[in-house]
Design an enzyme around this catalytic site. Structure first.
Site, PDB file in Angstrom:
ATOM      1  N   ASP C  15       3.112 -13.950  -0.521  1.00 49.11           N
ATOM      2  CA  ASP C  15       4.223 -13.494  -1.359  1.00 49.11           C
ATOM      3  C   ASP C  15       5.590 -13.753  -0.746  1.00 49.11           C
ATOM      4  O   ASP C  15       6.481 -14.252  -1.425  1.00 49.11           O
ATOM      5  CB  ASP C  15       4.077 -12.024  -1.792  1.00 49.11           C
ATOM      6  CG  ASP C  15       3.312 -11.180  -0.819  1.00 49.11           C
ATOM      7  OD1 ASP C  15       2.652 -11.737   0.070  1.00 49.11           O
ATOM      8  OD2 ASP C  15       3.385  -9.945  -0.939  1.00 49.11           O
ATOM      9  N   ARG C  94       9.632   1.575   8.145  1.00 49.36           N
ATOM     10  CA  ARG C  94      10.631   0.895   7.298  1.00 49.36           C
ATOM     11  C   ARG C  94      12.051   0.926   7.870  1.00 49.36           C
ATOM     12  O   ARG C  94      12.695  -0.116   7.957  1.00 49.36           O
ATOM     13  CB  ARG C  94      10.657   1.495   5.895  1.00 49.36           C
ATOM     14  CG  ARG C  94       9.483   1.164   5.040  1.00 49.36           C
ATOM     15  CD  ARG C  94       9.380  -0.302   4.741  1.00 49.36           C
ATOM     16  NE  ARG C  94       8.011  -0.710   5.037  1.00 49.36           N
ATOM     17  CZ  ARG C  94       7.614  -1.961   5.095  1.00 49.36           C
ATOM     18  NH1 ARG C  94       8.459  -2.956   4.880  1.00 49.36           N
ATOM     19  NH2 ARG C  94       6.370  -2.259   5.389  1.00 49.36           N
ATOM     20  N   ASP C 123       8.104   1.396  -0.614  1.00 44.02           N
ATOM     21  CA  ASP C 123       8.671   0.555   0.425  1.00 44.02           C
ATOM     22  C   ASP C 123       9.955  -0.123  -0.011  1.00 44.02           C
ATOM     23  O   ASP C 123      10.878  -0.289   0.780  1.00 44.02           O
ATOM     24  CB  ASP C 123       7.638  -0.466   0.906  1.00 44.02           C
ATOM     25  CG  ASP C 123       6.624   0.184   1.829  1.00 44.02           C
ATOM     26  OD1 ASP C 123       6.955   1.250   2.401  1.00 44.02           O
ATOM     27  OD2 ASP C 123       5.522  -0.342   1.979  1.00 44.02           O
ATOM     28  N   SER C 144      10.610 -11.106  -6.393  1.00 46.95           N
ATOM     29  CA  SER C 144      10.021 -11.992  -7.398  1.00 46.95           C
ATOM     30  C   SER C 144       8.775 -11.391  -8.016  1.00 46.95           C
ATOM     31  O   SER C 144       7.873 -10.936  -7.327  1.00 46.95           O
ATOM     32  CB  SER C 144       9.684 -13.323  -6.735  1.00 46.95           C
ATOM     33  OG  SER C 144       8.531 -13.880  -7.314  1.00 46.95           O
TER      34      SER C 144
END
Lengths: 362, 362, 362, 362
Positions: C15, C94, C123, C144
């Site tokens: 990805d 994160r 996230d 995307s």
């Protein structure tokens, strides 16, 4: 032979005079101690009376400056208010008074302390918890029944001392500007007269005077004592009331919303600890530290008027302002995209009933 | 002439036997009372001993069903846990035991109750607060020093009674399915064996047995007593531990997030009240009511395994599920517009420092 | 002509590779950035792949030490746990990852950042809130759709990577001693082997190894996402689970009860902020400060065993202990007067219904 | 052909008139809806204007009684106040208004609703969250930029409508007696004039009139909007302010201290939900239920005076009083043993530093 030395919190009144005499009869040396925390009192007369009743030593201590700076200021930072109404004026004096008494006891080698507070009130608890916290080995001598029975003579009558009745207050307001830094007032200015004060004691005394003149800060409430009974309290807190409102205003203007929410919760806890007598406790020290930390950005000036028992906020300004005038007004969009609001709302609606079909298991 | 009648919570052990004798010597009529709340005990022997020591009447009461339904179930609903670790097994028994003792005292016209709990523990407080709550005029007879000094004989030794050591537990798990309705278990099934239980007492006893077999629910902690000292507690709560985990799971599956957050805060308060002995108090009744209300939708089945001291959740299903599988998975968008997330994030960022220029005053 | 520079959080997977290509096609210069926070990853391969896909620069950053010290340790101090079960392993990574990405963006003069997190998860929120907090002018390039559709390939399968199944775990425990100072571990020792670790990264890695070997820290839960939907999470947190239990134990041993109660409330708030992505926010900084303050006394050693998925506390010791063995035990009375307990109980019962006749008005 | 039907919350003013015209131009059938919640408005003129602009149907709905009973009363029970100062007068109207709009939409078969609130304010959120909660499939039509730009014309000028300036208020107070049952007012009496009101709408209108006459309930504050920005709010809430004080007083008089403490926390949460637009949400329904439960005993009469912007409580009486005059006063000891206070204090001091020697380990 003396049974030891007692430091007695002595008011010059009937009940603590009785305790003084009784302690001497019981065989103790008695040192009297009277704190000046700003009350109206004939300190000289009290001194002479204590000596005439056989006090071995007499201490009259002016605690006003430290009372304001070390006890009232943290309470202002905390917006400390008990059960939504009571500004804790009595509560906050206890640890200040008892602290000095303990210092005297240690310095004079006294193993005992005594006081005139009754077994039903909060003051006994506040007094004794402070003593045990600061001098764990100390012994508190029993309070006298007789003295307490007489205590009824102090009961409310024509009771307001600091404040004018709002009805008798002036027909035009005074406008004040209070400047804060780290959540405490550093200056108060009478806008019209140009007069200003800038030490903690002067500031607080002046606010008491101004508030008193306009009848600010009177309440008649029922409150829940620590020992579980309800009692009626009639209080007047003129300067404290003005500061409560002014501080709240500058705090909201300069503090992040979520920090304030957490700090508000801590303030509620602080007020309970203070009310219950736990100023000197690990939890209260912890909470005071946290609240103090929250006040780092709380600075700026608040303009307000006092009039007929009320405090009206007129405006505020601060170098640490978090307020953005352009963004709020309708005709300047700035970086704010109105479509974001739709997304925000839709996400907030995700968990409302009926928005989502459910899966029975996983 | 008798000084009056005492209902004594009697265990058959040395200390309460001493109290029985002492109370009689002091001139009281003594009624003994022993509650069966599921402990291992020779009730007949205790009855005989009490009679032989001069008890005027002996009550042996089987409270097991009401203990589970009226006291344990609300604690399960609350996810009651003290200081993040203790499931309150002892605490929850006190109000149940004392309630019956008070019923007996009223029915027998006794003005006094007594017990063997010491002045340092929580149990004295829990016991006495329940008595005062349910029978305000009752008097609690003083506990005996001697009896308490002997109490040390109960101290921990080879102390686990209900649970196997995890090391000695079976090498393969048992898989159970627990069905909940309104936040309480209504059925437990052993998945492989097909065996099931469906009354509160049977369910709880079976979970104790299963948990015990697999060493579930042992803890060794330091806890803060109500009276301010820390003490060490070594507890085993096999069935309670299984229910805690299973309930938490089905609750999260069926309860709105924000309701759960509020309910979690209430549960923390409930646990403190329970620990401190305030089951019968206005605040605890209020909180129990609120928690019960929160459980209306908490129904469904949880599958879990117990193995070597652990409870593992395997899955859950519910007709009241708030979980939406399609929405969560990545390839089905449904009504969810990903752009909404951007708006949501941007609005959430509005108050972060540096996002907004500030206006100094207003 | 380039539209500008994007720093892309790049995993080497399908990805983010798609995003890289797509960003280049859209006319951006792309700098990839891959953080090493201890995951199993072929960093060299990722570097080569990024370069082959046209990355202008490639950053591979070892953040492991700062991740443990600056992010995990404060979470340990806070006993941070979301919805009573989730130890926030993903959440806490994160802000650490995004912080470095922002540093790179600033240093490289990039106006854009990008990532592969989807619009439905937490996230994305955590990533973007951190970016906006640390670099208010930054723009986040749209994620995307295609890339996210592929994301399903990451879904759970044979999913546990760090932990053995408890059933396959060793049949005898390992016993560890963890030493804390200011609420964070400073040393871990394997009691039998005498081996010890004393840097944050070594300590945490070793606890991960030990916990992993014994199957500690697996959970299968349903959780409430910030965006309002419930999702299933399957997590393994071996080292974090051990530290959670050990820290809780030494904290209760050394911290005042009431401080702990307040700190517990702050920890719940901290966990929510962390989960929701607000590490870098005024409120989270405030709460971290307060929690850190609460940990000043939290020091000492905890002995524990790990076995078949469980952590068992065996004992604790501390120079800052608040536990008093003599006082708790029954045969040493010390300064504790048992009559005080009666007074304490009676005062606590004052507000129970029926204790007090009422006055109708005042 | 029509694109469908929109129910538009129509004020008769410029902005919603623009929206009406724009919606028609876009091809929608438009039904206008104007709620009477007590504002000063020419409803006939608004009706005619809507018809003249092409509204297919016009609804003018008198919601005053249900607004008071179903929305204001629960807020009074909750002592709902946002950020310690704002009585939520605007917030509480939104769900009431939007609920009727949704009823009309359903009844008229409209798939769309629209309103004139801007993307920056709280009102858009409150409106839309209510719509999504009550009619999950509804679509909210986009608000028009133009209309909102004109919104600036509504900005504050000579802005107080309901209240006299305290300076111009009468020079003598009015004394009122308010009677409560289950936490809501059931009667208000003007003590001197003997006049009384006893329906919700009459009571609230009369308190608005009385408060307005005496300048009660004006505030000028900075508040934190849900969307993260600070804004200035200038509010007048005369009747609400009187009720806030009177309710607080009778509540403290009749409610157990600890119940009140929990209820106070719930009230803070309720105020946030209300402010943020979540009246119709599982959590707000839950909290309203709990607060309502807490009010069972809140009944009795409060005497108060309103004067120059202030509300002064003069006294209270209740058949459910928890106040005990004899016990509080000093000369009647009753069942209260002063020695209990010493025990209570000593136990409370147990955990203070220095009271207990510590044991290093266990």
């Amino acid at each position: 032979m003396s049974k030891g030395t007692v430091v007695l919190a002595y008011s010059g009144g009937l009940d603590t005079s009785c305790i003084l005499v009784w302690l001497k009869e019981e065989g103790y040396d008695v040192i009297t101690y009277l704190a000046n925390i700003g009350q109206v009192e004939d300190f000289d007369a009290a001194k002479k009376k204590a000596e005439s009743l056989g006090a071995k030593k007499v201490f009259i201590e002016d605690l006003r400056a430290e009372f304001v700076e070390e006890f009232i200021w943290p309470s202002v930072q905390a917006s400390a208010i008990y059960e939504d109404r009571y500004l804790l004026g009595t509560s906050v004096a206890r640890p200040c008074i008892a602290r000095r008494q303990i210092q005297i006891a240690r310095q004079e080698g006294a193993q005992y302390v005594s006081h005139g507070a009754t077994g039903k009130g909060n003051d006994q608890i506040r007094f004794e918890l402070t003593c045990y916290a600061l001098y764990p080995e100390v012994q508190v001598t029993p309070w006298s029944m007789d003295a307490n029975l007489m205590h009824i003579s102090h009961a409310p009558a024509g009771l307001y001392l600091m404040t004018k009745s709002p009805e008798d207050a002036p027909n035009s307001p005074d406008v004040l500007e209070i400047e804060f830094k780290k959540g405490v007032p550093i200056k108060v200015t009478h806008v019209k007269e140009g007069k200003s004060k800038d030490t903690p004691l002067d500031i607080f005394s002046y606010l008491n005077e101004m508030g008193g003149r306009h009848g600010v800060g009177r309440i008649d409430i029922v409150e829940n004592r620590f020992i579980g009974m309800k009692s009626r309290g009639i209080y007047e807190t003129p300067g404290g009331t003005i500061l409560y409102h002014a501080h709240l205003d500058i705090e909201t203007f300069t503090m992040d919303r979520e920090v304030r929410r957490i700090k508000q919760g801590l303030g509620v806890k602080f007020a309970e600890m203070l009310y219950n007598g736990f100023w000197y406790s690990p939890e209260c020290e912890f909470v005071r530290h946290c609240i103090d930390k929250s006040q780092e950005r709380v600075e700026g000036k608040v303009q307000l008027s006092v009039f007929k028992g009320q405090v009206y906020i007129l405006g505020r300004e601060s170098p640490k302002s978090l307020y953005n005038e352009d963004l709020v007004s309708m005709d300047v969009q700035g970086d704010y995209d109105p479509c974001d609001a739709s997304g925000f709302i839709k996400i907030n609606a995700v968990s409302l009933p009926g928005q989502l079909p459910a899966s029975p298991g996983i």
